[in-house]
Design a protein around this motif. Structure first.
Motif, PDB file in Angstrom:
ATOM      1  N   ASN A  31     -26.977  61.533  -2.992  1.00 34.19           N
ATOM      2  CA  ASN A  31     -27.585  61.662  -1.674  1.00 34.19           C
ATOM      3  C   ASN A  31     -27.735  60.274  -1.056  1.00 34.19           C
ATOM      4  OD1 ASN A  31     -28.943  62.553   0.557  1.00 34.19           O
ATOM      5  ND2 ASN A  31     -30.847  63.050  -0.514  1.00 34.19           N
ATOM      6  N   PRO A  32     -26.624  59.671  -0.675  1.00 32.94           N
ATOM      7  CA  PRO A  32     -26.683  58.269  -0.264  1.00 32.94           C
ATOM      8  C   PRO A  32     -27.296  58.050   1.120  1.00 32.94           C
ATOM      9  CG  PRO A  32     -24.449  59.087  -0.130  1.00 32.94           C
ATOM     10  CD  PRO A  32     -25.271  60.204  -0.671  1.00 32.94           C
ATOM     11  N   GLY A  33     -28.082  56.984   1.227  1.00 35.39           N
ATOM     12  CA  GLY A  33     -28.518  56.534   2.542  1.00 35.39           C
ATOM     13  C   GLY A  33     -27.328  55.889   3.225  1.00 35.39           C
ATOM     14  N   PRO A  34     -27.326  55.829   4.561  1.00 34.62           N
ATOM     15  CA  PRO A  34     -26.149  55.329   5.266  1.00 34.62           C
ATOM     16  C   PRO A  34     -26.028  53.803   5.338  1.00 34.62           C
ATOM     17  CG  PRO A  34     -27.449  56.853   6.603  1.00 34.62           C
ATOM     18  CD  PRO A  34     -28.305  56.435   5.463  1.00 34.62           C
ATOM     19  N   GLY A  35     -27.091  53.066   4.955  1.00 40.66           N
ATOM     20  CA  GLY A  35     -27.127  51.622   5.221  1.00 40.66           C
ATOM     21  C   GLY A  35     -25.944  50.832   4.699  1.00 40.66           C
ATOM     22  N   VAL A  36     -25.560  51.083   3.458  1.00 43.63           N
ATOM     23  CA  VAL A  36     -24.451  50.310   2.875  1.00 43.63           C
ATOM     24  C   VAL A  36     -23.156  50.585   3.652  1.00 43.63           C
ATOM     25  CG1 VAL A  36     -22.998  50.029   0.821  1.00 43.63           C
ATOM     26  CG2 VAL A  36     -25.476  50.136   0.576  1.00 43.63           C
ATOM     27  N   ALA A  37     -22.956  51.833   4.029  1.00 36.66           N
ATOM     28  CA  ALA A  37     -21.734  52.181   4.767  1.00 36.66           C
ATOM     29  C   ALA A  37     -21.724  51.543   6.161  1.00 36.66           C
ATOM     30  CB  ALA A  37     -21.613  53.698   4.889  1.00 36.66           C
ATOM     31  N   VAL A  38     -22.901  51.451   6.782  1.00 34.44           N
ATOM     32  CA  VAL A  38     -22.989  50.801   8.099  1.00 34.44           C
ATOM     33  C   VAL A  38     -22.647  49.312   7.948  1.00 34.44           C
ATOM     34  CG1 VAL A  38     -24.579  50.154   9.969  1.00 34.44           C
ATOM     35  CG2 VAL A  38     -24.672  52.454   9.005  1.00 34.44           C
ATOM     36  N   ALA A  39     -23.225  48.683   6.905  1.00 30.42           N
ATOM     37  CA  ALA A  39     -22.949  47.267   6.647  1.00 30.42           C
ATOM     38  C   ALA A  39     -21.462  47.053   6.362  1.00 30.42           C
ATOM     39  CB  ALA A  39     -23.788  46.788   5.460  1.00 30.42           C
ATOM     40  N   ARG A  40     -20.893  47.969   5.604  1.00 34.16           N
ATOM     41  CA  ARG A  40     -19.476  47.847   5.243  1.00 34.16           C
ATOM     42  C   ARG A  40     -18.579  47.928   6.484  1.00 34.16           C
ATOM     43  NH1 ARG A  40     -16.161  52.114   1.556  1.00 34.16           N
ATOM     44  NH2 ARG A  40     -14.362  50.822   1.111  1.00 34.16           N
ATOM     45  N   CYS A  41     -18.934  48.815   7.405  1.00 34.92           N
ATOM     46  CA  CYS A  41     -18.170  48.911   8.662  1.00 34.92           C
ATOM     47  C   CYS A  41     -18.159  47.566   9.376  1.00 34.92           C
ATOM     48  CB  CYS A  41     -18.794  49.950   9.597  1.00 34.92           C
ATOM     49  SG  CYS A  41     -18.432  51.653   9.165  1.00 34.92           S
ATOM     50  N   LEU A  42     -19.340  46.957   9.487  1.00 32.08           N
ATOM     51  CA  LEU A  42     -19.423  45.690  10.215  1.00 32.08           C
ATOM     52  C   LEU A  42     -18.668  44.593   9.483  1.00 32.08           C
ATOM     53  CD1 LEU A  42     -23.132  45.780  11.473  1.00 32.08           C
ATOM     54  CD2 LEU A  42     -21.045  46.200  12.784  1.00 32.08           C
ATOM     55  N   LYS A  43     -18.861  44.514   8.174  1.00 29.82           N
ATOM     56  CA  LYS A  43     -18.198  43.458   7.399  1.00 29.82           C
ATOM     57  C   LYS A  43     -16.677  43.608   7.423  1.00 29.82           C
ATOM     58  CE  LYS A  43     -21.396  40.742   5.675  1.00 29.82           C
ATOM     59  NZ  LYS A  43     -21.405  39.279   5.841  1.00 29.82           N
ATOM     60  N   ASP A  44     -16.200  44.821   7.563  1.00 26.33           N
ATOM     61  CA  ASP A  44     -14.750  45.051   7.577  1.00 26.33           C
ATOM     62  C   ASP A  44     -14.120  44.739   8.931  1.00 26.33           C
ATOM     63  OD1 ASP A  44     -14.718  45.784   4.975  1.00 26.33           O
ATOM     64  OD2 ASP A  44     -13.806  47.753   5.285  1.00 26.33           O
ATOM     65  N   SER A  45     -14.950  44.554   9.949  1.00 26.82           N
ATOM     66  CA  SER A  45     -14.397  44.310  11.281  1.00 26.82           C
ATOM     67  C   SER A  45     -14.147  42.824  11.494  1.00 26.82           C
ATOM     68  CB  SER A  45     -15.376  44.827  12.348  1.00 26.82           C
ATOM     69  OG  SER A  45     -15.002  44.335  13.613  1.00 26.82           O
ATOM     70  N   ASP A  46     -12.962  42.483  12.000  1.00 25.32           N
ATOM     71  CA  ASP A  46     -12.706  41.055  12.261  1.00 25.32           C
ATOM     72  C   ASP A  46     -13.443  40.587  13.520  1.00 25.32           C
ATOM     73  OD1 ASP A  46     -11.190  42.321  14.127  1.00 25.32           O
ATOM     74  OD2 ASP A  46      -9.241  41.688  13.320  1.00 25.32           O
ATOM     75  N   LYS A  47     -14.071  41.536  14.224  1.00 25.93           N
ATOM     76  CA  LYS A  47     -14.856  41.149  15.416  1.00 25.93           C
ATOM     77  C   LYS A  47     -16.291  40.805  15.043  1.00 25.93           C
ATOM     78  CE  LYS A  47     -12.184  43.699  18.825  1.00 25.93           C
ATOM     79  NZ  LYS A  47     -11.305  44.558  18.001  1.00 25.93           N
ATOM     80  N   PHE A  48     -16.645  41.042  13.804  1.00 20.72           N
ATOM     81  CA  PHE A  48     -18.011  40.728  13.365  1.00 20.72           C
ATOM     82  C   PHE A  48     -17.979  39.530  12.417  1.00 20.72           C
ATOM     83  CE2 PHE A  48     -21.625  41.094  10.459  1.00 20.72           C
ATOM     84  CZ  PHE A  48     -22.677  41.182  11.366  1.00 20.72           C
ATOM     85  N   THR A  49     -18.669  38.472  12.821  1.00 23.03           N
ATOM     86  CA  THR A  49     -18.692  37.267  11.972  1.00 23.03           C
ATOM     87  C   THR A  49     -20.131  36.908  11.592  1.00 23.03           C
ATOM     88  OG1 THR A  49     -18.727  35.956  14.000  1.00 23.03           O
ATOM     89  CG2 THR A  49     -16.576  36.255  12.936  1.00 23.03           C
ATOM     90  N   GLY A  50     -21.030  37.841  11.857  1.00 20.50           N
ATOM     91  CA  GLY A  50     -22.450  37.552  11.636  1.00 20.50           C
ATOM     92  C   GLY A  50     -22.902  37.823  10.218  1.00 20.50           C
ATOM     93  N   ARG A  51     -24.216  37.941  10.070  1.00 17.54           N
ATOM     94  CA  ARG A  51     -24.817  38.169   8.756  1.00 17.54           C
ATOM     95  C   ARG A  51     -25.483  39.541   8.735  1.00 17.54           C
ATOM     96  NH1 ARG A  51     -28.937  35.502   7.396  1.00 17.54           N
ATOM     97  NH2 ARG A  51     -28.433  35.078   5.225  1.00 17.54           N
ATOM     98  N   ILE A  52     -25.534  40.100   7.530  1.00 20.28           N
ATOM     99  CA  ILE A  52     -26.208  41.394   7.354  1.00 20.28           C
ATOM    100  C   ILE A  52     -27.421  41.177   6.456  1.00 20.28           C
ATOM    101  CG2 ILE A  52     -26.027  43.746   6.431  1.00 20.28           C
ATOM    102  CD1 ILE A  52     -24.049  43.499   8.632  1.00 20.28           C
ATOM    103  N   VAL A  53     -28.546  41.698   6.910  1.00 18.98           N
ATOM    104  CA  VAL A  53     -29.749  41.702   6.081  1.00 18.98           C
ATOM    105  C   VAL A  53     -30.019  43.153   5.686  1.00 18.98           C
ATOM    106  CG1 VAL A  53     -32.218  41.192   6.001  1.00 18.98           C
ATOM    107  CG2 VAL A  53     -30.673  39.700   7.304  1.00 18.98           C
TER     108      VAL A  53
END
Lengths: 89, 350
Positions: free
Chosen positions: B16-38
């Motif tokens: 029953n996974p929470g969505p947070g890791v998947a949301v972070a993974r989407c951002l990290k996989d995008s070359d348009k995102f160069t920021g940090r994830i907390v």
């Protein structure tokens, strides 16, 4: 056999949306259902996408398969019924 | 986009996974995102707190039940360390608190795209029928109850088994008789409180849609999915992207009727007549959100672009037929990292 407006064949709209692969893997992008067909099934499906009526479909298949009209008609009806079930028509 | 994004729901549990890791993974996989994830979690065993490929830092938050004060103190401390630019809440239970605390986010300069309290109330499970009616969509009848005795007399009131017993935020049990229903009722009430909801069971197949909504009645980048396999808890273990204009239109009507703001997930059943029946609206991205990156409609990125008022580029057509298959894997965690979470409530991971 009924014509295209009857309930024998899946609707032309349903048939045209199907993604048909050479391997016989069929995917319905609207329902997400998938199924497989053998070479004959693939052939019927392709003809179904172009045929305007069940009679035309049977005629097309008769040119390719050495079977009687009755046999082909029976197989087409059976196949169409399964297809309608799979794609939820 | 070079921004620091705080994401909750790091509890990527297999069943029953929470969505947070998947949301972070989407951002990290995008070359348009160069920021940090907390990454923000509630339990030291939330896996996302240790996944440095997705989170640059990870912290524990106090549970929503600890009250707003504890949350505010904790968020201020994390913000001092990490200078958060955007927050993306990913759990149903924290949404009411997050919405209530938007003045704090404003004060701290943290951006967000969240529904209003009224929008949140309108999609509550106990008001779903009303909302669906307004948008012209079918919805199985739902009743709120605080009395387990209801399940022993419900058949005289036209409620036939099997039924679905649900919590206001989480939990859904399909029950076949009064004893099972009463047990599910007690279980849900103990975990999530009252009222407990009863919903008529719809036979059919489950489909979900997720999108970002702009608060003006429009939905952006919708992605639709058919569940192909589920866990014991009914969570998608595998799914395939689809495109159905009927589902799109029904969801668009729902969103328009309440001018939803923020991410959301619409859960429907396609009944045996081929009609969609609304089951739930979740006020956040779903755990299967990584499929959006898989079909080139990276919704977490679209969320950031919307928050910062950037033009969302023309999206490619939906790509039906793309599968996701979830898998469970072990992360080896050095004692020092576990210790940092336990003793200091978090750590920098990169």
């Amino acid at each position: 056999m009924q014509d295209e407006s009857g309930s024998v064949l899946p609707s032309s709209q349903s048939l045209h949306r199907l993604a048909i692969s050479e391997s016989g893997f069929i995917f319905d992008p609207t329902s997400g259902h998938h199924f497989t067909v053998n070479e004959t099934g693939l052939d019927i499906l392709r003809h179904l996408q172009t045929a305007h009526s069940p009679a035309e479909l049977v005629a097309l298949l008769q040119r390719e398969y050495s079977a009687s009209e009755k046999e082909i008609e029976r197989d087409v009806l059976e196949f169409a019924a399964m297809l309608r079930k799979f794609i939820g028509d | 986009m070079d921004v620091t994004v705080a994401i909750t729901g790091m509890n990527a549990r297999p069943d029953n996974p929470g969505p947070g890791v998947a949301v972070a993974r989407c951002l990290k996989d995008s070359d348009k995102f160069t920021g940090r994830i907390v990454g923000l979690g509630y339990d030291a065993l939330d896996p996302g707190l240790y996944l440095n490929e997705y989170c640059d830092a990870a912290y524990l938050l106090p549970y929503p039940s600890a009250g707003d004060e504890a949350f505010i103190t904790s968020l201020r401390e994390i913000h001092e360390q990490e200078h958060i630019d955007v927050i993306i809440p990913c759990l149903d239970a924290e949404l009411p608190g997050m919405v209530r605390l938007t003045p704090l986010f404003d004060e701290l300069g943290i951006k967000y795209l969240l529904p209003t309290p009224e929008q949140l109330r309108l999609r509550n499970k106990d008001r779903l029928v009303e909302l669906a009616e307004h948008a012209g969509i079918h919805c199985p009848e739902i009743k709120a109850t605080t009395d387990a005795g209801f399940f022993y007399r419900c058949q005289h009131e036209g409620w036939k088994y099997p039924l679905v017993v649900k919590g206001l935020f989480y939990g859904a049990h399909i029950v076949d008789n009064a004893d099972q229903a009463a047990e599910a009722f007690r279980d849900i009430a103990a975990q999530w409180g009252y009222p407990v909801l009863v919903q008529r069971l719809v036979e059919g197949e489950e489909y979900n849609l997720t999108a970002v909504c702009d608060g003006k009645g429009e939905m952006l980048g919708e992605v639709m999915m058919k569940k192909m396999a589920v866990t014991d808890k009914g969570k998608a273990w595998s799914g395939v992207s689809i495109f159905d204009q009927k589902l799109r239109d029904a969801s668009a009507a729902l969103i328009k009727s309440i001018n939803w703001r923020g991410p959301l997930e619409v859960e429907v059943m396609r009944d045996t007549h081929g009609d969609y029946q609304l089951i739930e609206i979740n006020p956040r991205f779903p755990a299967w959100i990584y499929l959006s990156e898989g079909v080139d409609r990276n919704l977490p990125l679209i969320l950031l672009q919307t928050i910062f008022g950037k033009q969302v580029e023309d999206l490619p057509d939906p790509r039906p037929g793309v599968l996701f298959i979830r898998y469970a894997a072990e992360r080896i965690v050095p004692q020092s990292e576990f210790e940092a979470v336990i003793m200091h409530g978090g750590q920098r991971l990169t």
